[in-house]
Design a protein around this motif. Structure first.
Motif, short mmCIF file in Angstrom:
data_model
loop_
_atom_site.label_atom_id
_atom_site.label_comp_id
_atom_site.label_asym_id
_atom_site.label_seq_id
_atom_site.Cartn_x
_atom_site.Cartn_y
_atom_site.Cartn_z
N LEU A 123 0.83 -1.20 0.00
CA LEU A 123 0.00 0.00 0.00
C LEU A 123 0.87 1.25 0.00
O LEU A 123 1.94 1.28 0.60
N VAL A 124 0.39 2.27 -0.66
CA VAL A 124 1.06 3.56 -0.66
C VAL A 124 0.42 4.41 0.43
O VAL A 124 -0.81 4.47 0.53
N LEU B 210 -4.93 11.62 3.17
CA LEU B 210 -5.65 10.52 2.53
C LEU B 210 -5.19 10.28 1.09
O LEU B 210 -5.86 9.60 0.32
N ASN B 211 -4.02 10.82 0.75
CA ASN B 211 -3.48 10.62 -0.60
C ASN B 211 -3.29 9.14 -0.87
O ASN B 211 -2.85 8.39 -0.01
N ASN B 212 -3.63 8.71 -2.07
CA ASN B 212 -3.55 7.33 -2.55
C ASN B 212 -4.65 6.43 -2.01
O ASN B 212 -4.64 5.23 -2.27
N TRP B 213 -5.61 6.95 -1.26
CA TRP B 213 -6.73 6.18 -0.75
C TRP B 213 -8.01 6.59 -1.46
O TRP B 213 -8.22 7.75 -1.74
N SER B 214 -8.86 5.63 -1.73
CA SER B 214 -10.22 5.91 -2.20
C SER B 214 -11.08 6.00 -0.95
O SER B 214 -10.88 5.24 0.01
N LEU C 122 -15.07 6.57 0.82
CA LEU C 122 -16.52 6.61 0.76
C LEU C 122 -16.98 7.03 2.15
O LEU C 122 -16.70 6.35 3.14
N GLY C 123 -17.64 8.16 2.26
CA GLY C 123 -18.06 8.66 3.57
C GLY C 123 -17.15 9.76 4.06
O GLY C 123 -16.41 10.36 3.29
N THR C 124 -17.19 10.01 5.35
CA THR C 124 -16.45 11.13 5.93
C THR C 124 -15.31 10.63 6.80
O THR C 124 -15.43 10.54 8.02
N ALA C 125 -14.22 10.28 6.18
CA ALA C 125 -13.01 9.88 6.90
C ALA C 125 -12.09 11.08 6.98
O ALA C 125 -12.03 11.89 6.06
N THR D 107 -15.55 4.24 4.59
CA THR D 107 -14.71 3.17 4.06
C THR D 107 -13.55 3.81 3.32
O THR D 107 -13.75 4.78 2.59
N VAL D 108 -12.36 3.30 3.53
CA VAL D 108 -11.19 3.71 2.75
C VAL D 108 -10.54 2.45 2.20
O VAL D 108 -10.55 1.41 2.85
N TRP D 109 -9.99 2.54 0.98
CA TRP D 109 -9.37 1.37 0.38
C TRP D 109 -8.37 1.79 -0.69
O TRP D 109 -8.36 2.91 -1.16
N GLN D 110 -7.53 0.81 -1.04
CA GLN D 110 -6.62 0.91 -2.18
C GLN D 110 -6.73 -0.38 -2.96
O GLN D 110 -6.88 -1.45 -2.37
N ASP D 111 -6.66 -0.27 -4.25
CA ASP D 111 -6.59 -1.45 -5.11
C ASP D 111 -5.12 -1.74 -5.37
O ASP D 111 -4.37 -0.83 -5.73
N VAL D 112 -4.71 -2.96 -5.17
CA VAL D 112 -3.32 -3.37 -5.37
C VAL D 112 -3.29 -4.46 -6.42
O VAL D 112 -3.95 -5.49 -6.27
N ASP D 113 -2.54 -4.24 -7.49
CA ASP D 113 -2.39 -5.25 -8.54
C ASP D 113 -1.20 -6.13 -8.17
O ASP D 113 -0.04 -5.71 -8.25
#
Length: 98
Positions: free
Chosen positions: A25-26, A34-38, A40-43, A67-73
């Motif tokens: 994760l970055v 919150l850079n590099n995070w997607s 949803l909501g108020t984080a 919700t916060v997340w990152q997609d990792v390939d």
């Protein structure tokens, strides 16, 4: 996720193979906001009140769901299709709530 009055979370993630741990994760510790995070909501990110468990910042939400997340390939990060098919990869994560 439960609707809580307040929650403070410090999160680190790692996706590991047999004998090697690699954090894929970055900005996994939220040290760069919150850079590099997607999101949803108020984080939000906080640096005090309470102090971070580790590092200088942490993920924080108050009175709402988020919700916060990152997609990792994994293939782009050196894992093979056979690594994925073998089912031997693990996800390690942690959180802290005062």
């Amino acid at each position: 996720m439960a609707n809580l009055k307040s929650i403070a979370i410090s999160v680190t993630f790692a996706i590991a193979s047999f004998d090697a741990n690699a954090n894929l994760l970055v900005n996994s510790g939220f040290e760069d906001d919150l850079n590099n995070w997607s999101i949803l909501g108020t984080a939000r990110i906080r640096a005090s009140d309470p102090a971070p468990y580790e590092g200088t910042s942490y993920l924080y939400g108050r009175g709402s769901q988020f919700t916060v997340w990152q997609d990792v390939d994994l293939l782009d990060n050196g894992y093979s299709v056979s690594d994925l098919d073998a089912g031997m990869l693990t996800l390690q994560y942690g959180g802290w709530r005062p």
